[in-house]
Every structure is written in C-alpha cells, then in structure tokens.
Design an enzyme around this catalytic site. Sequence first.
Site, short mmCIF file in Angstrom:
data_model
loop_
_atom_site.label_atom_id
_atom_site.label_comp_id
_atom_site.label_asym_id
_atom_site.label_seq_id
_atom_site.Cartn_x
_atom_site.Cartn_y
_atom_site.Cartn_z
N MET A 152 40.59 63.91 69.18
CA MET A 152 41.95 63.34 69.18
C MET A 152 41.86 61.81 69.17
SD MET A 152 43.57 65.93 72.06
CE MET A 152 42.51 65.35 73.36
N ASP A 153 41.75 61.25 67.99
CA ASP A 153 41.52 59.81 67.86
C ASP A 153 42.76 59.12 67.31
OD1 ASP A 153 38.83 57.90 66.21
OD2 ASP A 153 40.21 57.39 67.82
N GLY A 154 43.05 57.91 67.81
CA GLY A 154 44.12 57.13 67.21
C GLY A 154 45.31 56.85 68.10
#
Lengths: 230, 292
Positions: free
Chosen positions: A9-11
């Site tokens: 879960m990046d960003g």
Amino acid sequence: MPRHVAVIMDGNVRWARQRGLPSSAGHEAGVRSLRELVELCCRWGVKVLTVFAFSYDNWVEVEFLMKLFEKSIKSELEGFISEGIRISMIGDSSRLPKTLQELVSDAEDRTKNNSNFQLIVAVSYSGKYDVVQACKSIAQKVKDDVVRRDDIDKSLIEQELETSCTDYPYPGILIRTSRELRVSNFLLWQLAYTEFFFVQTLWPDFGKAEFVDALTSFQQRKRRYGRRDS
Amino acid sequence: MKRQVGAEESKLCRKLGVFMRKCVFGILSVGVIPNHIAFILDGNRRFAKKHNLAGEGAGHRAGFLTLMSLLKYCAELSVKYVSIYAFSIDNFKRTQNEIRYLMDLMLEKMEFLLREDGFLSKYGVRVCFIGNLGLVSEPIRVTAEKVMRATSKNTRIVILICLAYSSTEEIVHTVEETCLVTKKTQPQAFKPRNPQNDVTEDADEHKNKEQNTIKLVDLEKHMYMGVYPNPDILIRTSGENRLSNFLLWQSSNCMLYSPAALWPEIGLRHLIWAILNFQRHHAYLEKKKKQL
C-alpha cells in the site's frame, strides 16, 4: 480468482501532499481503501489478503502508523468477529509498543477460528527476516535432534515461515500502488511464482475499478511454473 | 564494382552506428550506471513461432545472438555484472526431448565460446555458472568448468549463468549449510557450576549464545550468489511480470522492468530505457534517504 492477494500500500503521503494535507490524512485515507478492499475480497471469494504498509522507515511516520493500526483494530474487531474474518500479524512484534502487542495478540486469539476470510497485516516485516527466523528455528531443531539435516527441504521451510498461519501462503498476485517497480523486501520465498501488478494509482485512490483491472490482468496471464506452453 | 561500393557503405554505416552508440553511452554515463543487471530470457519459442522460423530451437539460437549483443553493450557501459536465468530447476518438468535439446544447445554454445575465444577475450568477460550443477549431465558440468577456468583472468565484466538454479533451492541449501555450521559450534555439555568461576562461565555462556544467533550475513555467506552484489535492475522480457523463482533474495530491492518485446527482439533501446528509468528511481530514492 486468486486465493491469496498481496498488496504493497504505497502512496499515502504523496496523495496527501498533492492535496496540501498532512501525511496523517493520507494514511487515514489509506485505511479506508483497505477497508473497501477487504469487503471486495470477501465478496468475490478471495480467501487471504496480505497487506504491507510501506514506509521509508521515517520514525515519526512509523509512530503515527502504529497509532492508526491500534485505532483500526479497536474499531474493526467486532465487525471481523461477526463476519468470520480472521486477523493475523506477521513481522517482528517485539518492535511494537507493548499495548499494541497485547491488542494484536488478543485480536488474533479472538478471531483464530474464523474461516470466511483471512487478513494478514505485515508490520515490521521483511521477507529476508522471515527466512532468517525460519532458519534459526530449524537450526535449533537440528541442534536438539528433533530434525535431521537431511530433512531440511522446501516443506520444512514453508512450515517455519510466518505465513504458515494460512493454508494459502503463496499469493497469486502482488499489487503495488504508486508505480514503484520493486518488492522492497516484502514477501520473498512466497513470491516465487506470484504475478506482479504495478499500478500508477496512489493507494488512497485504489478502489473497485483498479482491483478489477488487476484481477482481469491476472486471469489473462499464462502461468507455466517452469513448464512449456501447451 | 557495385558490390565493392555496397560493402564500403555497409562498413561506413557500421562505424557510424558504433560512434552514435558511444555518444549515447557517454550521455548515459553522466548518471549512475547500474553495477549488476539480471535478465530472464523469456520468449525464444514465441519468437520462432511469430517469425515462422524453421528448425527446433531456432528461437533459442536467435536468443543467443541477442545475449552476445547485450553483453557487449553492458561491457561498453561499464556494467560489472550480468546474470541470466539460463535453465531453472523447475524447467526439468519439461519433456525429456526438450530438456535434452536445450542442454545440447547449451553445450554447443559453450564449446563454440571455448573454440572462438575472440568475443570473451575482446570484452574481458569472466563466465561463472551458478546453481546446483550436480543436476546436469557430466559433459555439461565439465565444459562449464572449462569455460570458467578459461575466462577466470578476465576482469571487465562477469556473466553469471544460472543453470539448474532456483531461489528456493538456493535458500534450502543455505539453511542446510547454516544449520551445519551452527551445530558444529554448539555450546559444550553442561558442567557443574563452581561459584569461584561464575563470572568466567557467564561470559562464556553469553559468548556461546552470541555465536549461535543466526544473522542475515550468516545466510548470505552460503548463498550461491553470496560473493556477488545484488542486481540493480531485473529485466524479464515478453511482458511477463513474475520472478519465476529467480533471485528472490537478491532482487528484494531492485527495480523490475518487463518490456513486452520477446527476448530475441530485445535491443539497445530497451537497455537504454531500463537504465534511464533506473537513474530516475535511483535519484528519487536518494532524495528520500536525504529527507530522513
């Protein structure tokens, strides 16, 4: 449909910065995305979802993430119990605050017999660390003559990895948001034949449409496992 | 006369091509050049089918030429290590005919490289074979060892040919070796305590515990790839986006790139694109590290 979906879960922080919001707002929006993904997985027959909250080891960010994790478990636990969702944590729990360790342990215990769906949260986890701890455990068993050196094989290592908490330890698909093209030491052994899906969307914007894209891509891929195309 | 002009034109075009390539490489070298690039050579058979190439293994033969070109470009760019996934342990699940054919082709190419030393010497290529070579036939093993010996003094670029390799087998082997070392260094049998020696005995026990705590470096020592740096970029051709049990440990932080081109179609532009992307991501990561 893949039985096990893994997600990096990046960003969250980039999402918040784009909107002139503090990074905490990004992480909270990220939790909402996760909740939506859990609902979709349950509805569409995915059995296991493993999630990795990615951060660049910024201790302020990590501290906030711990508090958010604690808050999320407290608010979601009753819902998980009633919906037959099992929650598990993988990673070095000794690095978590004591209150969170107890909360996680309690949540794992209260949901351990749930079988509709399993949510595995990777916290303070690395694929290399997982292999090292499996090796330590096997080395101890060899020293204690519980296991012979000749018995060391793929199955034994699988049983000792932290993902032995599930019947489906190998993700069919790994989704990473925000277009970073790397695994960043998330799962390792378990990703041997996993299909990767890198998407430009930032995690808080990842929803049903993006998940459908990922699953459609997965279904179109030819998985040969070393064999030839028929 | 026409033939002579044609040959001269061709020579001129080649020299121009080399000059332009050197210019492009010069520009690329202003940024960080990856130290190690790994390749999964996917798509040889599909290439042969796509171009209706006759003869078994036509795609793999085309793929071999592509490999030589890319190795040359990497050497010119001062990339120090190139890894290729030549044959996976999982590939032993294929038919006996296909396995025999691939092994024969590999033997043929190794013998060719030994005979025609030109390419490997010209580009200073040191060849190393990585994997469980006990699983391949003796002629292959013996020839592989000859190639390694013949190129051991070359220093410009190392090619790591992963043969009879899989990451999970590498990790199983590593765990076995680590457990063997740990068992050999286990503490001495229990001795009754003498209060006068308590301090020394406590220190010994602590030292034994420290020695028996397995760390990351202990495992890395036993990896087949342990003496080599991790790849900076892992390129898998033909648009497939998975590692297929290749360098799982070593690629945990490296950039993954999956061009749609089939392996024999891969060329200079794909390599340049991969390196430009690597330089962009590298700059971003360095910026993030400075912000911490």
